[in-house]
Design a protein around this motif. Structure first.
Motif, short mmCIF file in Angstrom:
data_model
loop_
_atom_site.label_atom_id
_atom_site.label_comp_id
_atom_site.label_asym_id
_atom_site.label_seq_id
_atom_site.Cartn_x
_atom_site.Cartn_y
_atom_site.Cartn_z
N MET A 182 -4.01 11.24 -6.18
CA MET A 182 -2.57 11.26 -6.02
C MET A 182 -2.19 11.46 -4.55
O MET A 182 -1.32 10.77 -4.02
N VAL A 183 -2.86 12.40 -3.89
CA VAL A 183 -2.58 12.67 -2.48
C VAL A 183 -2.94 11.44 -1.64
O VAL A 183 -2.15 10.99 -0.81
N GLY A 184 -4.15 10.91 -1.86
CA GLY A 184 -4.59 9.76 -1.08
C GLY A 184 -3.70 8.55 -1.27
O GLY A 184 -3.37 7.85 -0.30
N SER A 185 -3.29 8.28 -2.51
CA SER A 185 -2.43 7.14 -2.79
C SER A 185 -1.06 7.32 -2.15
O SER A 185 -0.52 6.38 -1.54
N ALA A 186 -0.50 8.53 -2.25
CA ALA A 186 0.84 8.77 -1.68
C ALA A 186 0.81 8.65 -0.17
O ALA A 186 1.68 8.00 0.43
N LEU A 187 -0.19 9.28 0.50
CA LEU A 187 -0.24 9.21 1.95
C LEU A 187 -0.54 7.80 2.44
O LEU A 187 -0.03 7.37 3.48
N SER A 188 -1.36 7.07 1.70
CA SER A 188 -1.63 5.68 2.07
C SER A 188 -0.38 4.83 1.92
O SER A 188 -0.10 3.94 2.75
N THR A 189 0.39 5.07 0.86
CA THR A 189 1.65 4.35 0.66
C THR A 189 2.62 4.65 1.80
O THR A 189 3.30 3.75 2.32
N ILE A 190 2.68 5.91 2.22
CA ILE A 190 3.54 6.28 3.34
C ILE A 190 3.08 5.58 4.61
O ILE A 190 3.89 5.02 5.36
N GLY A 191 1.76 5.57 4.86
CA GLY A 191 1.23 4.91 6.04
C GLY A 191 1.50 3.41 6.04
O GLY A 191 1.86 2.81 7.07
N ARG A 192 1.32 2.79 4.88
CA ARG A 192 1.62 1.35 4.77
C ARG A 192 3.10 1.08 5.02
O ARG A 192 3.47 0.07 5.63
N SER A 193 3.95 2.00 4.54
CA SER A 193 5.40 1.81 4.70
C SER A 193 5.79 1.90 6.17
O SER A 193 6.61 1.10 6.65
N PHE A 194 5.22 2.87 6.90
CA PHE A 194 5.46 2.93 8.34
C PHE A 194 5.03 1.62 9.00
O PHE A 194 5.76 1.05 9.83
#
Length: 636
Positions: A327-339
């Motif tokens: 959950m943490v990895g997916s959320a932070l990766s989604t945030i990074g992709r969004s940036f």
């Protein structure tokens, strides 16, 4: 309780499965313990011996063997053995010997069976023969399945309280000095008080109501009351409160139903805090979904950079809400992709439409959806085959520079190895990229193996997704049919080993900068990801996430039954240990990193870390056996 019994129960209460049983059961167990000392090299249990108690290691180390003398396991402080015999025929099946001077707690068979009947968690632990690592992972998963954020998570301080006889002026002064917005009002307990609090002199008080800053305006100032008016005359004798283990969602509904902005929080009958509606709003704004929405509302790279503190807040909140590593990895990766995507959109707005189609590719942890808070940027540009460097490269270099600089400002540091689209080597047409991947697989030099470890975790962020999909298909189809490449990758993966000594002690870093520490990424998650990647390539998996790769591997005959699950439990525990220690660093205003000091880790976590590292060590030994070594030396 006697000092000796207290020491026994406190020690056992630190280790699984005793750490989750009730105080009452633990007290009863401690009273039945018999203590015995064994010198190094002496037998504790012999094969076929009649057994009517199980063993708990207070100190020292024990080797457990199979009946043929083969080593079965090495155990240390907090481990137990002999319980399987009690569940079968009271005969020792796995003899045990003291590896070093050892102190053993013997617990009677009757107490063992009573505990199995009284505590479901203990019974599951011993009856299912589940190792500590699996139990820890499953407990984390259970917490996540039930994860509803409790309202107690929003509390930051104990509630301010005044007596009902206090004046409104005194209450206002107390609120002002504490920078609070409400105060609980106490009175002498009535016939049937609902909420009770005791002062330092153990006197009981009833919580009658709450006085808020809004009440001062409406019931004191607007009504022209004197500052000497007792607080008890101003409040409403109807206290609306919520229990601390209720969800934030329920707290919000309670406020909406009763049209209130302050909600006292109780632990059973005692007040532990006051939640304001703004606390809930602030909590929601720290969610990853809110942050992603906010990212795409920004109109400049400077605006995106200002959101970096929100990434930190979202990360800390997820971990504190018991999210697991996926959950943490997916959320932070989604945030990074969004940036990244928003920076690309802004770049196109400034530079104009791209001269040829492209796909911006991410690699490494973001591609695997396994990012943590400590991360850098690994990315590249895959361009259409009509790309002409002389006519088009200035545009894509400018785009790559804007994205790379923007990501760095947002907290994603530049890659020290130059794995960024700003590097012309990693800004190439699709045909060139296909040539890269074929060459890496067909001719695995050390440099090409390094590139394989980075670029074989790949995914698209923005643009023509089909470009990256073709590269994923090429890797999946070609690698599984290249035993020389898999063998070379295996040898390369064995360069990073888990930090375990012969007696399952930790081998510390000794590089001066991080002395007596363990780097959980370099010695744990990274080698685990490496070996999972190799097995995934061998079975033709197209998955990028390590857990999804394990799913694909588990559907083949590549690993023995149950091994994929052991690797899953080990990876989850190592990843969460790394993530949790990053949060601890952030709480203490330290720069977060990937290192831990084992001496500062709780006993039960330290033991489970050893189990996880042992699972990694066993998997690396199999890796060497499964793929062998290259039949010819690697060229430089």
């Amino acid at each position: 309780m006697e000092v000796e019994l207290l020491e026994i129960r406190q020690h056992m209460g630190r280790f699984a499965p005793f750490d989750l049983i009730s105080d009452e059961l633990l007290d009863g167990l401690a009273g039945q313990v018999e203590v015995a000392y064994f010198k190094a090299g002496t037998d504790i249990l012999t094969y076929g011996q009649e057994l009517h108690e199980f063993c708990y290691i207070r100190s020292g180390a024990v080797e457990v063997h199979r009946r043929n003398g083969e080593l079965y396991n090495r155990l240390g402080e907090g481990d137990m053995f002999g319980h399987f015999s009690l569940l079968r025929d009271q005969r020792v099946r796995f003899p045990a010997r003291a590896l070093e001077d050892t102190l053993i707690y013997f617990i009677p068979e009757a107490a063992f069976h009573e505990l199995c009947e009284a505590d479901e968690h203990f019974a599951d632990f011993v009856e299912l023969e589940r190792p500590r690592l699996e139990t820890a992972s499953e407990q984390q998963k259970k917490n996540n399945n039930l994860m509803i954020t409790r309202v107690r998570k929003l509390l930051t301080r104990y509630p301010l309280m005044v007596e009902a006889s206090s004046t409104v002026q005194h209450a206002a002064q107390q609120i002002g000095e504490a920078q609070a917005s409400a105060v609980l009002v106490l009175d002498a307990p009535g016939d049937n008080p609902r909420y009770i609090v005791r002062d330092c002199e153990e006197r009981a008080w009833q919580v009658r109501g709450i006085l808020t800053d809004s009440d001062f305006r409406k019931r004191v100032v607007a009504e022209g009351r004197s500052p000497d008016t007792p607080v008890g005359e101003v409040i409403v004798d109807r206290l609306i409160a919520i229990q601390s283990d209720e969800s934030v969602h329920e707290a919000m509904l309670c406020m909406l139903r009763n049209n209130i902005h302050h909600l006292p929080v109780m632990h059973r009958r005692s007040p532990v805090g006051i939640v304001h509606l703004s606390d809930i709003i602030r909590h929601e704004t720290h969610s990853s979904l809110y942050l992603v929405s906010n990212i795409f509302n920004q109109s400049s790279a400077a605006g995106l950079a200002k959101l970096a503190p929100d990434v930190r807040a979202a990360f800390m909140r997820m971990v504190e809400d018991d999210a697991d590593s996926r959950m943490v990895g997916s959320a932070l990766s989604t945030i990074g992709r969004s940036f990244t995507r928003r920076l690309l959109e802004l770049a196109e707005e400034e530079l104009g439409p791209p001269p040829v189609p492209y796909c911006f590719m991410t690699n490494g942890s973001m591609a695997r959806n396994e990012q943590t808070f400590v991360t850098d940027q690994d990315n590249a540009l895959v361009l259409d085959d009509d790309f002409d460097p002389e006519r088009h490269d200035a545009y894509f270099l400018a785009m790559a520079q804007r994205v790379s600089d923007g990501l760095n400002a947002c907290g994603y540091s530049y890659c020290t190895g130059g794995i960024m689209a700003t590097n012309p080597k990693w800004r190439q047409p699709l045909a060139v990229w296909k040539g890269y991947f074929r060459d890496w697989i067909d001719n695995p030099t050390p440099e090409r193996l390094l590139h394989s470890s980075i670029f074989f975790d790949l995914d698209s962020v923005y643009g023509e997704n089909v470009f990256v999909e073709q590269l994923q298909e090429l890797v999946a189809d070609k690698a599984k049919n290249s035993p020389q490449f898999l063998a070379a990758m295996s040898r390369n993966a064995l360069n990073r080993t888990p930090p375990l000594g012969f007696f399952r002690t930790f081998v510390m870093e000794k590089d001066g900068k991080q002395n007596n520490t363990i780097n959980l990424k370099r010695r744990g998650t990274a080698p685990m990801v490496d070996l999972i990647r190799i097995h995934a390539l061998a079975c033709g998996s197209r998955a990028q996430n390590s857990f999804e790769r394990l799913d694909d591997i588990g559907r083949t005959q590549l690993l023995a039954p149950g091994v994929s699950d052991k690797l899953r439990y080990a990876l989850e525990f190592l990843a969460m240990s790394r993530i949790r220690h990053q949060v601890i660093d952030l709480h203490h205003e330290r720069t977060p990193d990937n290192t831990i000091e084992p001496e500062n880790v709780a006993d039960n976590e330290r033991h489970t870390l050893k189990d996880a590292f042992q699972a990694l060590s066993n998997a690396q030994k199999f890796l060497k056996f499964r793929y062998g070594m290259p039949t010819r030396p690697l060229s430089k």
